[in-house]
Design a protein around this motif. Structure first.
Motif, PDB file in Angstrom:
ATOM      1  N   UNK A   1       0.855  -1.170   0.000  1.00 55.76           N
ATOM      2  CA  UNK A   1       0.000   0.000   0.000  1.00 55.76           C
ATOM      3  C   UNK A   1       0.898   1.229   0.000  1.00 55.76           C
ATOM      4  N   UNK A   2       0.564   2.201  -0.841  1.00 59.55           N
ATOM      5  CA  UNK A   2       1.384   3.403  -0.969  1.00 59.55           C
ATOM      6  C   UNK A   2       0.596   4.634  -0.571  1.00 59.55           C
ATOM      7  N   UNK A   3       1.339   5.619  -0.051  1.00 62.01           N
ATOM      8  CA  UNK A   3       0.746   6.878   0.374  1.00 62.01           C
ATOM      9  C   UNK A   3       1.511   8.038  -0.246  1.00 62.01           C
ATOM     10  N   UNK A   4       0.754   9.007  -0.777  1.00 64.39           N
ATOM     11  CA  UNK A   4       1.314  10.271  -1.227  1.00 64.39           C
ATOM     12  C   UNK A   4       0.946  11.285  -0.149  1.00 64.39           C
ATOM     13  N   UNK A   5       1.897  11.544   0.755  1.00 65.76           N
ATOM     14  CA  UNK A   5       1.662  12.380   1.920  1.00 65.76           C
ATOM     15  C   UNK A   5       1.479  13.836   1.529  1.00 65.76           C
ATOM     16  N   UNK A  42      -8.670   2.024   9.113  1.00 64.38           N
ATOM     17  CA  UNK A  42      -9.753   1.238   8.505  1.00 64.38           C
ATOM     18  C   UNK A  42      -9.361   0.772   7.102  1.00 64.38           C
ATOM     19  N   UNK A  43      -8.723   1.661   6.323  1.00 61.29           N
ATOM     20  CA  UNK A  43      -8.282   1.295   4.969  1.00 61.29           C
ATOM     21  C   UNK A  43      -7.231   0.186   5.049  1.00 61.29           C
ATOM     22  N   UNK A  44      -6.299   0.320   5.970  1.00 61.69           N
ATOM     23  CA  UNK A  44      -5.250  -0.697   6.116  1.00 61.69           C
ATOM     24  C   UNK A  44      -5.860  -2.028   6.556  1.00 61.69           C
ATOM     25  N   UNK A  45      -6.805  -1.990   7.471  1.00 57.54           N
ATOM     26  CA  UNK A  45      -7.480  -3.243   7.898  1.00 57.54           C
ATOM     27  C   UNK A  45      -8.216  -3.894   6.728  1.00 57.54           C
ATOM     28  N   UNK A  46      -8.876  -3.068   5.920  1.00 59.33           N
ATOM     29  CA  UNK A  46      -9.644  -3.603   4.785  1.00 59.33           C
ATOM     30  C   UNK A  46      -8.736  -4.278   3.759  1.00 59.33           C
ATOM     31  N   UNK A  47      -7.608  -3.649   3.424  1.00 57.90           N
ATOM     32  CA  UNK A  47      -6.751  -4.148   2.354  1.00 57.90           C
ATOM     33  C   UNK A  47      -5.641  -5.068   2.837  1.00 57.90           C
ATOM     34  N   UNK A  48      -5.310  -5.023   4.111  1.00 56.13           N
ATOM     35  CA  UNK A  48      -4.316  -5.898   4.740  1.00 56.13           C
ATOM     36  C   UNK A  48      -2.989  -5.972   3.961  1.00 56.13           C
ATOM     37  N   UNK A  49      -2.333  -4.833   3.778  1.00 58.08           N
ATOM     38  CA  UNK A  49      -1.048  -4.853   3.063  1.00 58.08           C
ATOM     39  C   UNK A  49       0.051  -5.469   3.920  1.00 58.08           C
ATOM     40  N   UNK A  50       1.088  -5.936   3.241  1.00 59.20           N
ATOM     41  CA  UNK A  50       2.268  -6.472   3.926  1.00 59.20           C
ATOM     42  C   UNK A  50       3.338  -5.400   4.113  1.00 59.20           C
ATOM     43  N   UNK A  51       3.231  -4.307   3.353  1.00 59.19           N
ATOM     44  CA  UNK A  51       4.253  -3.272   3.336  1.00 59.19           C
ATOM     45  C   UNK A  51       3.582  -1.933   3.053  1.00 59.19           C
ATOM     46  N   UNK A  52       4.099  -0.882   3.687  1.00 54.92           N
ATOM     47  CA  UNK A  52       3.609   0.471   3.433  1.00 54.92           C
ATOM     48  C   UNK A  52       4.716   1.261   2.746  1.00 54.92           C
ATOM     49  N   UNK A  53       4.369   1.918   1.654  1.00 53.54           N
ATOM     50  CA  UNK A  53       5.317   2.697   0.867  1.00 53.54           C
ATOM     51  C   UNK A  53       4.894   4.158   0.959  1.00 53.54           C
ATOM     52  N   UNK A  76       7.194   7.091  10.215  1.00 52.02           N
ATOM     53  CA  UNK A  76       7.514   6.528  11.538  1.00 52.02           C
ATOM     54  C   UNK A  76       6.249   6.307  12.365  1.00 52.02           C
ATOM     55  N   UNK A  77       5.323   7.235  12.268  1.00 56.23           N
ATOM     56  CA  UNK A  77       4.050   7.081  13.003  1.00 56.23           C
ATOM     57  C   UNK A  77       3.248   5.898  12.459  1.00 56.23           C
ATOM     58  N   UNK A  78       3.232   5.752  11.138  1.00 57.90           N
ATOM     59  CA  UNK A  78       2.544   4.597  10.543  1.00 57.90           C
ATOM     60  C   UNK A  78       3.127   3.296  11.077  1.00 57.90           C
ATOM     61  N   UNK A  79       4.438   3.200  11.053  1.00 54.06           N
ATOM     62  CA  UNK A  79       5.098   1.991  11.543  1.00 54.06           C
ATOM     63  C   UNK A  79       4.770   1.756  13.018  1.00 54.06           C
ATOM     64  N   UNK A  80       4.825   2.802  13.816  1.00 50.95           N
ATOM     65  CA  UNK A  80       4.540   2.675  15.238  1.00 50.95           C
ATOM     66  C   UNK A  80       3.106   2.270  15.519  1.00 50.95           C
ATOM     67  N   UNK A  81       2.160   2.820  14.784  1.00 51.93           N
ATOM     68  CA  UNK A  81       0.744   2.522  15.015  1.00 51.93           C
ATOM     69  C   UNK A  81       0.325   1.160  14.460  1.00 51.93           C
ATOM     70  N   UNK A  82       0.876   0.809  13.295  1.00 58.33           N
ATOM     71  CA  UNK A  82       0.395  -0.374  12.588  1.00 58.33           C
ATOM     72  C   UNK A  82       1.337  -1.563  12.667  1.00 58.33           C
TER      73      UNK A  82
END
Length: 133
Positions: A1-5, A42-53, A76-82
């Protein structure tokens, strides 16, 4: 899953490493760079990615920008939370490319009314997928 911050919006895209495919997902709202964490989780739970980009918005000369520092903090917050692994990907010119692609597809040019952040996230994801091939 990728994010454009971004400070007001965060583009999201999901991909498949085996197929080399990606798709844009709905944009997440943010306030001064802080996402709606419940919506994001909620989006991460729905799609259940193995990696965040996460796209890293470096300056054209490769140096850090204020936005790239904030994107790193977001990662860093994403990693810490998820608890998922996070990878930063150079996203220089991804928004420019997203605008060009969207214009080719008939976009009106009003990026406030028709944002392209998730298309930018998809391009960031495609960059990462291409590097894996």
């Amino acid at each position: 899953m990728a994010f454009d911050y971004g400070l007001r919006q965060i583009g999201v895209a999901m991909g498949n490493v085996l197929l080399g495919t990606s798709q844009a997902l709905p944009i997440l709202k943010a306030r001064d760079g802080v996402p709606d964490w419940q919506a994001l989780e909620a989006v991460v739970r729905e799609w259940q990615p193995d990696l965040l980009i996460i796209g890293e918005p470096l300056n054209m000369d490769g140096t850090e920008s204020e936005l790239s520092r904030r994107a790193c903090k977001f990662s860093r917050r994403l990693h810490g939370r998820l608890g998922l692994p996070v990878v930063l990907v150079d996203e220089r010119l991804s928004s420019f490319e997203a605008k060009a692609v969207s214009r080719e597809q008939g976009h009106s040019g009003d990026y406030h009314r028709e944002p392209i952040d998730s298309l930018a996230a998809e391009l960031i994801l495609q960059t990462w997928l291409n590097e894996q091939a």
